[in-house]
Scaffold this active site. Structure first.
Site, PDB file in Angstrom:
ATOM      1  CB  CYS A   1      31.378 -20.462  15.272  1.00 31.28           C
ATOM      2  SG  CYS A   1      32.031 -21.677  14.122  1.00 31.28           S
ATOM      3  CB  ALA A   2      31.065 -14.503  15.424  1.00 32.59           C
TER       4      ALA A   2
ATOM      5  N   GLY B   1      28.594 -13.112  20.117  1.00 35.92           N
ATOM      6  CA  GLY B   1      29.589 -12.072  19.873  1.00 35.92           C
ATOM      7  C   GLY B   1      30.589 -11.830  20.991  1.00 35.92           C
TER       8      GLY B   1
ATOM      9  CG  ASP C   1      33.808 -20.279  20.737  1.00 38.41           C
ATOM     10  OD1 ASP C   1      34.316 -21.169  21.427  1.00 38.41           O
ATOM     11  OD2 ASP C   1      32.878 -19.552  21.153  1.00 38.41           O
TER      12      ASP C   1
ATOM     13  CB  CYS D   1      31.881 -24.521  26.160  1.00 37.74           C
ATOM     14  SG  CYS D   1      30.423 -24.578  25.151  1.00 37.74           S
TER      15      CYS D   1
END
Ligand code: SAM
Length: 461
Positions: A114-115, A118, A182, A235
């Site tokens: 899940c980039a 970046g 992520d 997060c």
């Protein structure tokens, strides 16, 4: 910022490390943390980038720094040159997690699932062995374009950007040594930076996020090798997205939790899942100098699995065309040159060896560095090459003043001094911004239109 919803603060009561009073205080304080991470393949030290600011290292990453104030990154040509990435400090802990779980002395295949935009991909690229291959993937098309732009700016030739759903990775069974998830999350850890997210927060959304996180992990895990490492992060402070995901992983897959070593002065909070006592790590903005973050590491157990067969070799550029490209590259003999739709691509040799397989199974947005368009007599160099770390350092170039550099980056008229006829690199403080072509009666600015600075004004100097 708006007051935090009571349902939200109630949901945090009793969580490891949660201290209501200081947590609320830090969310009401106007203080903001700004941090960047250097592209160390382009720049050696922080003083070359922000000589006017006080900087302090982020303790868990190499090349990460806190800045004493937030400069206008848009008006900093070195930002556009890809010499640093603006990244939240807590999330840079990923580097420490990689160091503690992965042999960074040996080449690996890594996936950042899940980039976009970046930040983590650029960090992973700098943390793993240079002969590794990194697949940076993003499912949402528009965000995959942003990811590709940021990877271009970072400049590495061993990264491939893909635009796939996590389930597509089942086509690469037991392929990756390291997988970073992520995950998209309810985002409570970023409330301080994104006050709008406060209004959007709901317990229902936390549950939806948790279900989506499970789906993403279940879809992607077959692509991890037995013995391979999964690093999961969010997060969000929600147990449903953090500790409960750890338990869910341990229940449904043959995974072993990998505890990490922390230094007390980091003030990162250890947390254990209820069911399996898996260790995870919580970052609270009232205790670390950074935003809210959660991270946990796992090793995949399980018997041998058959990784996909790799077609040996790659279709390299014909000799004549390769000769047109080589002078533009640093250490050209260490790169693989390939042709794709009339364009010359420069890939790290390990990536070139894998690309046929990856291309067969995934939708590629960008692979390695596009060197340029091939014409029968010359290479028309591409922007990707200009900002890459594999460009030759003896090409014609013009050093621009700050004002000229900003004019160049806006695609306005500008007059570089000392530019020779033909293709020239436009530089600021010795760092490449892009190309311009000097013709007898004019200069053509080849900075990509879609990247140009739109914001008016000048930096405060
Ligand atoms: N790793 C990124 C970085 O450090 O810059 C941030 C990633 S962000 C937390 C999560 C990403 O997951 C977003 O880019 C989002 O578009 C993507 N995403 C959203 N839904 C997804 C899904 N169902 N499967 C996989 N990725 C998804």
């Amino acid at each position: 910022m708006p007051a935090l919803p009571t349902a939200f603060t109630d949901s945090l009561q009793g969580l490891p490390g949660f201290r209501e009073e200081t947590f609320l205080q830090v969310h009401q304080s106007p203080e903001r943390v700004t941090s960047i991470r250097l592209q160390q393949q382009k720049i050696s030290g922080i003083s070359a980038v922000f000589p006017q600011l006080d900087t302090t290292p982020v303790p868990w990453t190499s090349g990460g720094y806190y800045l004493s104030s937030r400069p206008s990154f848009t008006f900093d040509p070195l930002f556009h040159a890809g010499t640093y990435y603006v990244q939240e400090a807590s999330s840079m802990f990923l580097e420490e997690a990689i160091r503690q779980t992965t042999d960074t002395g040996a080449p690996i295949r890594a996936l950042d699932l899940c980039a976009a935009p970046g930040g983590k991909s650029t960090l992973i690229q700098g943390a793993i062995h240079p002969d590794s291959v990194l697949v940076a993937n993003e499912v949402i098309k528009t965000r995959a374009a942003l990811l590709a732009d940021n990877i271009t700016k970072w400049g590495a030739a061993n990264v491939v950007v893909t635009n796939n759903d996590p389930r597509d990775f089942t086509r690469l069974p037991a392929y990756f040594d390291l997988m970073i998830v992520d995950a998209p999350c309810s985002g409570s850890g970023l409330f301080r930076r994104d006050p709008e997210a406060v209004e959007e927060w709901s317990q229902d959304n936390v549950i939806l996020c948790s279900q989506r996180q499970q789906r993403i992990l279940a879809d992607a895990l077959p692509a991890l090798k037995p013995g391979g490492v999964l690093i999961y992060s969010t997060c969000s402070y929600a147990v449903e997205e953090d500790e409960e995901i750890m338990d869910w992983l341990m229940e449904h897959f043959e995974m072993e939790n990998i505890p990490l070593q922390l230094r007390p002065e980091w003030h990162i909070v250890e947390t254990a899942s209820v069911g399996h006592k898996a260790m995870g790590y919580r970052f609270y903005p009232d205790q670390v100098r950074g935003e809210g973050f959660f991270i946990a590491c796992f090793r995949k157990l399980g018997g041998p699995a058959q990784p996909p067969k790799i077609k040996a070799g790659f279709s390299s550029l014909p000799r004549k065309e390769a000769e047109l490209v080589r002078p533009w590259l640093q250490n050209a003999e260490e790169m693989a040159l390939m042709a794709h739709k009339g364009e010359a691509m420069a890939l790290s040799i390990p990536l070139a060896k894998e690309i046929a397989l990856i291309q067969k199974q995934l939708y590629i947005r960008k692979a390695g560095v596009k060197a340029g368009q091939l014409t029968p007599r010359e290479l028309v160099p591409d922007h990707q090459l200009a900002v890459s770390t594999c460009i030759a350092d003896n090409l014609p170039a013009a050093e621009l003043s700050l004002e000229q550099a900003l004019r160049y980056l806006r695609k306005e008229e500008f007059t570089p001094e000392g530019a020779a006829k033909g293709w020239n690199l436009m530089r600021f403080n010795g760092k490449n911004l892009g190309w311009a072509k000097v013709l007898p009666n004019r200069i053509n600015n080849y900075y990509p239109k879609e990247l140009r600075i739109l914001k008016a004004g000048m930096p405060d100097l």
